[in-house]
Design an enzyme around this catalytic site. Structure first.
Site: not given
Length: 468
Positions: A39, A146, A320-321, A446
């Protein structure tokens, strides 16, 4: 015939498995179908996760080789065990995909292994090894199949010397000379991996800059860093062919003056983008068809032209992310449950995991100027950051673009250390339509890299930056 499901997801990548989990959480009887034994889809198996494992390993090696001595750390006999790097990468993948198996069981999601195809809009056939077929009934379907690596018409990928990113993650040796076609996300990341461990790398890019979809200032800075690292970058080059003879790869291209140029290497990585995967899905039997580019068209709710069939992620185009696909998976599940989910595609960040890391959200300066927007910008270099000097990570900057009249932040573009994580400050600010002044008024610890965000915001609100 198996039980009938409320929702069936085809594909178990980030979009698919997130959609499945969210559907199960919302009370739907859920099934997921994956054609491979593992998977996680491209991202977990041959994309995001393994590439980041190699990027981290090679960055550690590069730091040990080039920076440790400056830190007062002496190493004798430093050497590279490339096989161990590949082995560790595989272990990371195995652990991550195993985690998805656990999540499927935890959420009582039925997992089917095999190639899915529609028999009709509510019936899916699952072809298993040995051509055995099982059918399931489903009320609704989410297509999350996909994409796969794209190529060029004049290039034949043999997966041995002319390779895609999949093979680049499994090489048995470090290339002496690696040719990379394409200077986008994948091309730049793989170029960085192999450059750090000794390959002579050449990037051949058709456009006039690398990472062409990001702000031009980011491209210029990454180009400078890459060239300092001895990566050769050839922009405005049109690849006309790639051939293999023995262990030698020859790439031919024409430059912007239409002059033929020849490059030689022992491997050639084709990284020219990705194309949607819809092969043998039986879309026509469900009443679906793809557009001229092979994507599945959807409406504003990610539903196809067939009621009850949705599609998400790379297969519908756009960015396409993996995280865009995840957001869409959650969106569809919640929409089907009667909720009112929301996705702002302008605020989906993009990241290139080179070092320094490159990250961006919102509009680029070029885009805003093309739109005729009146803007103001602030930029703060990491060479002026005490935290960056302490870690020897002084390449890069943070750039904030705001509306000239309202001060609303319209785009944030980062290149520097750990920018993949820091970009989320910009995403949160822009999601709530913050002004540059809002960022200035927030206390930043900081010393941290995040102080550069505040200093850039100071620059965008006037000549107020403190440390430059």
């Amino acid at each position: 015939m198996s039980d009938k499901f409320d929702v069936t997801i085809i594909g178990s990548g980030p979009g698919g498995y997130v959609a499945a989990i969210r559907c199960a959480q919302l009370g739907f009887k859920t099934a997921i179908i994956e054609r491979y034994n593992s998977l996680g889809g491209t991202c977990l198996n041959v994309g995001c996760i393994p590439s980041k494992a190699l990027l981290d390993s090679t960055e550690h090696f590069a730091q040990a080789k080039h920076q440790f001595k400056e830190h007062g750390i002496e190493i004798e006999g430093l050497s590279l065990d490339f096989k161990q790097m590949i082995k560790r990468k595989g272990e990371v993948v195995k652990q991550t995909t195993g985690g998805i198996d656990f999540l499927m069981k935890k959420n009582k999601i039925t997992v089917f292994t095999g190639h899915a195809s529609f028999k009709d809009k509510n019936t899916i056939a699952i072809r298993k090894d040995g051509n055995k077929t099982e059918e399931i009934k489903t009320e609704k379907v989410i297509i999350a199949t996909g994409s796969k690596p794209a190529s060029l018409p004049n290039i034949e990928i043999d997966k041995k010397r002319i390779i895609t990113s999949t093979e680049a993650l499994e090489l048995a040796e470090v290339p002496k000379k690696l040719l990379v076609i394409g200077g986008g996300y994948i091309g730049c990341e793989m170029a960085a991996v192999y450059n750090r461990i000794g390959s002579e790398v050449t990037i051949v890019e058709f456009m006039d800059k690398i990472i062409p979809n990001m702000d031009s200032d980011l491209s210029k800075e990454l180009t400078r860093v890459f060239r300092k690292s001895k990566i050769d970058i050839k922009t405005n080059h049109n690849v006309t062919g790639v051939s293999v003879e023995g262990n030698k790869v020859t790439l031919t291209a024409t430059d912007k003056k239409d002059k033929e140029v020849v490059f030689e290497g022992d491997y050639c990585l084709v990284a020219v983008g990705r194309k949607p995967y819809t092969a043998d899905l039986g879309l026509d039997k469900a009443g679906l068809k793809t557009n001229e580019k092979g994507f599945i068209p959807v409406n504003g709710h990610l539903e196809t032209e067939v009621e009850g069939i949705f599609a998400i992620g790379d297969v519908i185009g756009g960015l396409m992310l993996a995280h865009k696909a995840e957001d869409e998976g959650s969106y569809v599940a919640e929409y089907m449950a009667g909720e009112k989910p929301h996705i702002d595609y302008n605020l989906i960040p993009g990241v290139v995991y080179t070092w320094p890391e490159v990250a961006s959200v919102g509009k680029s300066e070029d885009q805003l100027k093309e739109e005729g927007r009146e803007i103001k910008t602030g930029k703060f270099p990491f060479k002026a950051s005490g935290r960056a000097r302490a870690s020897m990570d002084t390449d890069g900057f943070i750039k904030i673009i705001a509306d000239a009249k309202t001060d609303e932040v319209l785009g944030v573009h980062l290149i520097g250390p750990r920018m993949a994580d820091l970009i989320m400050e910009a995403v949160v600010a822009m999601e709530f339509r913050a002004s540059a002044e809002d960022i200035v008024r927030m206390s930043h610890p900081h010393p941290t890299y995040s102080e550069a965000m505040r200093e850039a915001a100071m620059g965008a609100t006037g000549d107020r930056a403190i440390h430059i």
